[in-house]
Design a protein around this motif. Sequence first.
Motif, PDB file in Angstrom:
ATOM      1  N   ALA A 268     -81.391  28.427   5.907  1.00 16.02           N
ATOM      2  CA  ALA A 268     -80.042  28.040   5.503  1.00 16.02           C
ATOM      3  C   ALA A 268     -79.073  28.356   6.628  1.00 16.02           C
ATOM      4  CB  ALA A 268     -79.634  28.769   4.223  1.00 16.02           C
ATOM      5  N   VAL A 269     -78.471  27.324   7.189  1.00 14.76           N
ATOM      6  CA  VAL A 269     -77.491  27.511   8.257  1.00 14.76           C
ATOM      7  C   VAL A 269     -76.159  27.856   7.607  1.00 14.76           C
ATOM      8  CG1 VAL A 269     -76.291  26.438  10.198  1.00 14.76           C
ATOM      9  CG2 VAL A 269     -78.690  25.864   9.735  1.00 14.76           C
ATOM     10  N   ASN A 270     -75.718  29.094   7.826  1.00 15.05           N
ATOM     11  CA  ASN A 270     -74.479  29.568   7.228  1.00 15.05           C
ATOM     12  C   ASN A 270     -73.307  29.078   8.080  1.00 15.05           C
ATOM     13  OD1 ASN A 270     -72.608  30.888   5.674  1.00 15.05           O
ATOM     14  ND2 ASN A 270     -73.402  32.936   6.034  1.00 15.05           N
ATOM     15  N   GLN A 271     -72.498  28.220   7.512  1.00 11.99           N
ATOM     16  CA  GLN A 271     -71.385  27.630   8.251  1.00 11.99           C
ATOM     17  C   GLN A 271     -70.144  28.499   8.117  1.00 11.99           C
ATOM     18  OE1 GLN A 271     -72.188  23.637   6.338  1.00 11.99           O
ATOM     19  NE2 GLN A 271     -71.792  22.981   8.437  1.00 11.99           N
ATOM     20  N   PHE A 272     -70.097  29.536   8.947  1.00 17.06           N
ATOM     21  CA  PHE A 272     -68.988  30.482   8.914  1.00 17.06           C
ATOM     22  C   PHE A 272     -67.663  29.821   9.290  1.00 17.06           C
ATOM     23  CE2 PHE A 272     -72.652  33.195   9.612  1.00 17.06           C
ATOM     24  CZ  PHE A 272     -72.385  34.286   8.812  1.00 17.06           C
TER      25      PHE A 272
ATOM     26  N   VAL B 141     -83.863  32.208   4.512  1.00 17.92           N
ATOM     27  CA  VAL B 141     -83.581  32.829   5.806  1.00 17.92           C
ATOM     28  C   VAL B 141     -82.235  32.284   6.283  1.00 17.92           C
ATOM     29  CG1 VAL B 141     -84.271  33.091   8.213  1.00 17.92           C
ATOM     30  CG2 VAL B 141     -86.012  33.133   6.399  1.00 17.92           C
ATOM     31  N   LEU B 142     -81.232  33.152   6.283  1.00 21.08           N
ATOM     32  CA  LEU B 142     -79.898  32.746   6.725  1.00 21.08           C
ATOM     33  C   LEU B 142     -79.820  32.773   8.245  1.00 21.08           C
ATOM     34  CD1 LEU B 142     -77.474  34.481   4.211  1.00 21.08           C
ATOM     35  CD2 LEU B 142     -77.646  32.036   4.677  1.00 21.08           C
ATOM     36  N   VAL B 143     -79.144  31.763   8.781  1.00 23.31           N
ATOM     37  CA  VAL B 143     -79.035  31.603  10.229  1.00 23.31           C
ATOM     38  C   VAL B 143     -77.563  31.448  10.613  1.00 23.31           C
ATOM     39  CG1 VAL B 143     -79.528  30.018  12.129  1.00 23.31           C
ATOM     40  CG2 VAL B 143     -81.319  30.579  10.493  1.00 23.31           C
ATOM     41  N   ASP B 144     -77.165  32.153  11.642  1.00 27.49           N
ATOM     42  CA  ASP B 144     -75.856  31.977  12.262  1.00 27.49           C
ATOM     43  C   ASP B 144     -76.124  31.340  13.621  1.00 27.49           C
ATOM     44  OD1 ASP B 144     -73.433  32.155  13.563  1.00 27.49           O
ATOM     45  OD2 ASP B 144     -73.134  34.289  13.201  1.00 27.49           O
ATOM     46  N   THR B 145     -75.707  30.089  13.806  1.00 26.31           N
ATOM     47  CA  THR B 145     -76.059  29.379  15.050  1.00 26.31           C
ATOM     48  C   THR B 145     -75.379  29.973  16.269  1.00 26.31           C
ATOM     49  OG1 THR B 145     -74.321  27.735  14.610  1.00 26.31           O
ATOM     50  CG2 THR B 145     -76.561  27.199  13.893  1.00 26.31           C
ATOM     51  N   ARG B 146     -74.375  30.829  16.082  1.00 27.13           N
ATOM     52  CA  ARG B 146     -73.767  31.511  17.225  1.00 27.13           C
ATOM     53  C   ARG B 146     -74.676  32.625  17.743  1.00 27.13           C
ATOM     54  NH1 ARG B 146     -68.487  33.512  14.269  1.00 27.13           N
ATOM     55  NH2 ARG B 146     -70.197  34.199  12.925  1.00 27.13           N
ATOM     56  N   ARG B 147     -75.618  33.072  16.885  1.00 23.62           N
ATOM     57  CA  ARG B 147     -76.500  34.190  17.209  1.00 23.62           C
ATOM     58  C   ARG B 147     -77.888  33.872  16.672  1.00 23.62           C
ATOM     59  NH1 ARG B 147     -75.253  38.472  14.291  1.00 23.62           N
ATOM     60  NH2 ARG B 147     -75.337  40.058  15.893  1.00 23.62           N
ATOM     61  N   LEU B 148     -78.412  32.719  17.080  1.00 22.47           N
ATOM     62  CA  LEU B 148     -79.644  32.198  16.506  1.00 22.47           C
ATOM     63  C   LEU B 148     -80.816  33.167  16.664  1.00 22.47           C
ATOM     64  CD1 LEU B 148     -80.194  29.538  15.046  1.00 22.47           C
ATOM     65  CD2 LEU B 148     -81.089  28.624  17.183  1.00 22.47           C
ATOM     66  N   ASP B 149     -80.840  33.875  17.774  1.00 24.86           N
ATOM     67  CA  ASP B 149     -81.965  34.768  18.053  1.00 24.86           C
ATOM     68  C   ASP B 149     -82.103  35.890  17.032  1.00 24.86           C
ATOM     69  OD1 ASP B 149     -79.500  35.700  19.192  1.00 24.86           O
ATOM     70  OD2 ASP B 149     -80.635  37.240  20.267  1.00 24.86           O
ATOM     71  N   THR B 150     -81.016  36.218  16.307  1.00 25.83           N
ATOM     72  CA  THR B 150     -81.108  37.321  15.341  1.00 25.83           C
ATOM     73  C   THR B 150     -81.967  36.958  14.130  1.00 25.83           C
ATOM     74  OG1 THR B 150     -79.103  36.661  14.120  1.00 25.83           O
ATOM     75  CG2 THR B 150     -78.804  38.156  16.005  1.00 25.83           C
ATOM     76  N   SER B 151     -82.260  35.666  13.944  1.00 20.00           N
ATOM     77  CA  SER B 151     -83.068  35.252  12.795  1.00 20.00           C
ATOM     78  C   SER B 151     -84.502  34.885  13.155  1.00 20.00           C
ATOM     79  CB  SER B 151     -82.390  34.081  12.073  1.00 20.00           C
ATOM     80  OG  SER B 151     -81.184  34.514  11.469  1.00 20.00           O
TER      81      SER B 151
ATOM     82  N   TRP C  59     -77.733  23.359   4.800  1.00 20.78           N
ATOM     83  CA  TRP C  59     -76.444  23.867   5.266  1.00 20.78           C
ATOM     84  C   TRP C  59     -75.773  24.557   4.102  1.00 20.78           C
ATOM     85  CZ3 TRP C  59     -76.180  22.843  10.386  1.00 20.78           C
ATOM     86  CH2 TRP C  59     -76.962  21.796  10.869  1.00 20.78           C
ATOM     87  N   CYS C  60     -75.149  25.689   4.346  1.00 20.09           N
ATOM     88  CA  CYS C  60     -74.471  26.373   3.251  1.00 20.09           C
ATOM     89  C   CYS C  60     -73.294  27.170   3.770  1.00 20.09           C
ATOM     90  CB  CYS C  60     -75.446  27.292   2.492  1.00 20.09           C
ATOM     91  SG  CYS C  60     -75.825  28.842   3.330  1.00 20.09           S
ATOM     92  N   ASP C  61     -72.469  27.592   2.840  1.00 23.54           N
ATOM     93  CA  ASP C  61     -71.406  28.554   3.108  1.00 23.54           C
ATOM     94  C   ASP C  61     -71.658  29.696   2.136  1.00 23.54           C
ATOM     95  OD1 ASP C  61     -69.100  30.112   3.194  1.00 23.54           O
ATOM     96  OD2 ASP C  61     -67.765  28.403   3.439  1.00 23.54           O
ATOM     97  N   ALA C  62     -72.137  30.819   2.653  1.00 24.53           N
ATOM     98  CA  ALA C  62     -72.543  31.933   1.793  1.00 24.53           C
ATOM     99  C   ALA C  62     -71.402  32.483   0.952  1.00 24.53           C
ATOM    100  CB  ALA C  62     -73.156  33.050   2.639  1.00 24.53           C
ATOM    101  N   ARG C  63     -70.176  32.163   1.312  1.00 25.60           N
ATOM    102  CA  ARG C  63     -69.022  32.641   0.537  1.00 25.60           C
ATOM    103  C   ARG C  63     -68.801  31.816  -0.714  1.00 25.60           C
ATOM    104  NH1 ARG C  63     -65.151  31.792   5.572  1.00 25.60           N
ATOM    105  NH2 ARG C  63     -66.331  29.839   5.355  1.00 25.60           N
TER     106      ARG C  63
END
Length: 199
Positions: free
Chosen positions: A142-146, A115-125, A171-175
């Motif tokens: 997995a916190v995606n560190q954009f 489950v990928l998470v963007d902490t700027r928009r946590l509610d979307t996950s 923690w990850c960088d999906a790129r």
Amino acid sequence: MRCSRAWNGCRNEETVDRTSVKIVVAGGFGTGKTTLVSSVSEIAPLTTEELLTEASLGVDDTTHVEDKTHTTVALDFGRITISPDVVLYLFGTPGQDRFWFMWDELAQGAVGAIVLVDTRRLDTSFAAVDYFERRGIPFVTAVNQFNGQCAYTEEEIRGALELDPQVPLVWCDARDRESSKLALIALVRHAMNRLRVPA
């Protein structure tokens, strides 16, 4: 499983017993699911991305992802060969709630999910976390560190998502291929540990 020489180098139509492992990559809109599948797949990934149009205005929340121009409308698909007899198949889900009806099909038979998470928009996950919790499907968050370092601690993210203490958070960088691989390894280990726990 029958394999042809043209496909994987098997000779004389030898029979190869393969273990296929299905993994789901889920999360909210714009969290990086397509990017993660693309970064680790050994084949050109199958994607079903469509252009975001004016019709999506007011429907798809692009806050903090204003540069996003495409969105997955069905699934993403990738493959990783671990060994001659073990292959991982990755299925990325669409993030918008209007496509959630597809999740049951994509999750059927999966050994686990990222489950990928963007902490700027946590509610979307939130919905993805709830989905796998309710079905008892092993998952890692997995916190995606954009944008480099995350502004929140692991404890803060766990608290906001109300994660069970047994659910790994990585923690990850999906790129980045290596970073995405580490998230997959964490999931496989978690799923295997779950299998070892007596019912």
